[in-house]
Design an enzyme around this catalytic site. Sequence first.
Site, mmCIF file in Angstrom:
data_model
loop_
_atom_site.group_PDB
_atom_site.id
_atom_site.type_symbol
_atom_site.label_atom_id
_atom_site.label_comp_id
_atom_site.label_asym_id
_atom_site.label_seq_id
_atom_site.Cartn_x
_atom_site.Cartn_y
_atom_site.Cartn_z
ATOM 1 N N GLU A 355 0.809 -1.220 0.000
ATOM 2 C CA GLU A 355 0.000 0.000 0.000
ATOM 3 C C GLU A 355 0.845 1.273 0.000
ATOM 4 O O GLU A 355 0.729 2.099 0.898
ATOM 5 C CB GLU A 355 -0.913 0.025 1.233
ATOM 6 C CG GLU A 355 -1.957 -1.054 1.269
ATOM 7 C CD GLU A 355 -2.877 -0.911 2.467
ATOM 8 O OE1 GLU A 355 -4.013 -1.404 2.388
ATOM 9 O OE2 GLU A 355 -2.482 -0.308 3.495
ATOM 10 N N PRO A 356 1.684 1.478 -0.998
ATOM 11 C CA PRO A 356 2.489 2.709 -0.997
ATOM 12 C C PRO A 356 1.649 3.935 -1.328
ATOM 13 O O PRO A 356 0.699 3.870 -2.104
ATOM 14 C CB PRO A 356 3.518 2.445 -2.100
ATOM 15 C CG PRO A 356 2.812 1.526 -3.044
ATOM 16 C CD PRO A 356 1.953 0.640 -2.176
ATOM 17 N N GLY A 357 1.988 5.041 -0.733
ATOM 18 C CA GLY A 357 1.363 6.322 -1.064
ATOM 19 C C GLY A 357 2.434 7.363 -1.286
ATOM 20 O O GLY A 357 2.699 7.801 -2.406
ATOM 21 N N ARG A 358 3.109 7.735 -0.192
ATOM 22 C CA ARG A 358 4.161 8.749 -0.246
ATOM 23 C C ARG A 358 5.253 8.378 -1.254
ATOM 24 O O ARG A 358 5.730 9.219 -2.023
ATOM 25 C CB ARG A 358 4.770 8.897 1.154
ATOM 26 C CG ARG A 358 5.811 9.999 1.296
ATOM 27 C CD ARG A 358 6.442 9.953 2.679
ATOM 28 N NE ARG A 358 5.438 9.799 3.714
ATOM 29 C CZ ARG A 358 4.800 10.791 4.310
ATOM 30 N NH1 ARG A 358 5.071 12.037 3.960
ATOM 31 N NH2 ARG A 358 3.901 10.548 5.247
ATOM 32 N N TYR A 398 3.921 18.558 11.521
ATOM 33 C CA TYR A 398 4.839 17.502 11.943
ATOM 34 C C TYR A 398 6.261 17.984 12.223
ATOM 35 O O TYR A 398 7.102 17.200 12.655
ATOM 36 C CB TYR A 398 4.941 16.416 10.858
ATOM 37 C CG TYR A 398 3.647 15.809 10.419
ATOM 38 C CD1 TYR A 398 2.803 15.157 11.318
ATOM 39 C CD2 TYR A 398 3.249 15.857 9.077
ATOM 40 C CE1 TYR A 398 1.612 14.578 10.896
ATOM 41 C CE2 TYR A 398 2.066 15.281 8.645
ATOM 42 C CZ TYR A 398 1.256 14.649 9.555
ATOM 43 O OH TYR A 398 0.081 14.078 9.135
ATOM 44 N N CYS A 425 -2.415 34.292 8.510
ATOM 45 C CA CYS A 425 -2.400 34.951 9.820
ATOM 46 C C CYS A 425 -2.256 33.900 10.924
ATOM 47 O O CYS A 425 -3.218 33.547 11.618
ATOM 48 C CB CYS A 425 -3.675 35.773 10.009
ATOM 49 S SG CYS A 425 -3.625 36.809 11.477
ATOM 50 N N GLU A 426 -1.050 33.389 11.048
ATOM 51 C CA GLU A 426 -0.739 32.320 11.997
ATOM 52 C C GLU A 426 0.770 32.256 12.131
ATOM 53 O O GLU A 426 1.492 32.170 11.138
ATOM 54 C CB GLU A 426 -1.268 30.981 11.449
ATOM 55 C CG GLU A 426 -1.274 29.841 12.428
ATOM 56 C CD GLU A 426 -2.472 29.880 13.371
ATOM 57 O OE1 GLU A 426 -2.298 29.498 14.533
ATOM 58 O OE2 GLU A 426 -3.557 30.302 12.940
ATOM 59 N N TYR A 454 0.426 14.145 0.702
ATOM 60 C CA TYR A 454 -0.054 14.738 1.957
ATOM 61 C C TYR A 454 0.168 16.251 2.013
ATOM 62 O O TYR A 454 0.463 16.800 3.064
ATOM 63 C CB TYR A 454 0.584 14.032 3.165
ATOM 64 C CG TYR A 454 0.326 12.557 3.156
ATOM 65 C CD1 TYR A 454 -0.924 12.066 3.481
ATOM 66 C CD2 TYR A 454 1.320 11.655 2.778
ATOM 67 C CE1 TYR A 454 -1.186 10.701 3.444
ATOM 68 C CE2 TYR A 454 1.062 10.296 2.734
ATOM 69 C CZ TYR A 454 -0.188 9.826 3.066
ATOM 70 O OH TYR A 454 -0.447 8.477 3.018
#
Length: 496
Positions: A355-358, A398, A425-426, A454
């Site tokens: 199940e690869p994603g990244r 992260y 604004c953060e 992601y």
Amino acid sequence: MAFTFRNNYLHCEDVKLKDIQTKLEQCYSESASPVFIYSQQQLEDNIKAYKDALGQIPNQTTVNYSIKANSNPELLKIIKDAGCSLTLVSGNELRLALKLGFDPKKILLNGNGKTRWETTLAVKSGCLINVDSDFDLRQAIQVCHELKVEANILLRINLNIDVNVHPYVSTGMAGSKFGIDEDQLDNILDIVKNTTYINVVGLHCHLGSTIEDLVAIRLCMNNLKNLAVDLNKLPFVNLKCINIGGGLNIDYYTRGDDTKSCHHETDSQLEAVNTWIKSVSGRNGIAAQMSNVHQSYSNKECTRSHWLNTLRAGESELNVDLPESLNKEHFPNPGDLIGELKEVNFDKSFDIIVEPGRSIVGNTAVLLSTVLGCKESGNIRFIITTGSMTEVIRPSLYGSYHHIDLIEPSRHSRRYLYNVVGPVCESADFLGKERFLNTPHVGCGLAIWDVGAYCYSMASNYNLRGRAAEILVSGSTWRIIKKPESFEDMMTCYSC
């Protein structure tokens, strides 16, 4: 590599990113920047790496791309055409997969909290369903009885294996919200034994994301193998597939040494190098040079590449090995992962799902943004860009690293240590901290690397910012595969 500099301009395949930036400014005055730029060739190469590696084992295999990493339909079409299936975590992802023509029998619906309509859609579609808990199983049973339709399920087992990743992406430890603890398995099997319409056809374990620990992966595989042998002795179980969940990390740091400061170094690493330099001091002039450069690096006055080049020159001249921790880290690739699978040696009767994603989409994209200006506050210099945490939230969420560089020559030659931030604004709105960059001019293009996974899928409308456009490059051509979100687009869900 899909993204390379030619004559000081960044290209994606054969397309100059500055040309894309200029064209978008002509077409979309308000929403031309930022924009995600994808390389089709890199995507296809990443899929091929998995396919080639899986060809080394005798089992039937499927690459189930993890759609949550990036769900752009045009990218999914390329993934489908390459012979992959999908692992999903929501009913809308399932709707998209079916709309694009993915084979439902190979689609797998995951999730620790499926709603009833999602389970119903999965059962009606005939896709595989990962069961995550007793209530998840009972819901599937109820739906199957109502529909009088059988469902093929996999049991997601929590094996309590630590893969040493950020706690937010660790999914296989005791105390996680995901999976069935081994001591809960007997209860699950009792429920299965006393029901109809449910076929237990596989086991699944998902350890987390950004995995680099192959020892942990092998332990997971061995545990699943032993558990499968035991469960297949039960008359109501017929396991046919093993789903190795969890995603490999990618090398986010590969381009970074020319811009990184010691901000990105651990204290233990700096101390180890300092001790090593002291151990060789007095041998010749190179030792004094190394000491001076190490002090400069510790004071954030030079780049990591300058520091490393000086240390390696000293290592060569003195014939004394540098601390082992300075050796370039090896990030496991698909061949490494499948090598572990080959060593575990599952019986040929088991189909294998990965199940690869990244590692499929992560390095396929950059975020192209535009410099709005530079400023100073105290002793900190800032580059303010159109890109922000609403496009790339990973640094804020992260503490993740993404390489950042200008896509074109700057009109200013001075190089400083900068924090690269967005206009949101953060105070948490930063893309990278303490990077050595040439001072950019207003309007200069700036790229954030390795944002294929992601990033867009976690983008938001915070500050009522429209989500960015997405562009796919193939060779010398490019096209918009998702238009920029306008104010009118954002207002369509409201009654005003």
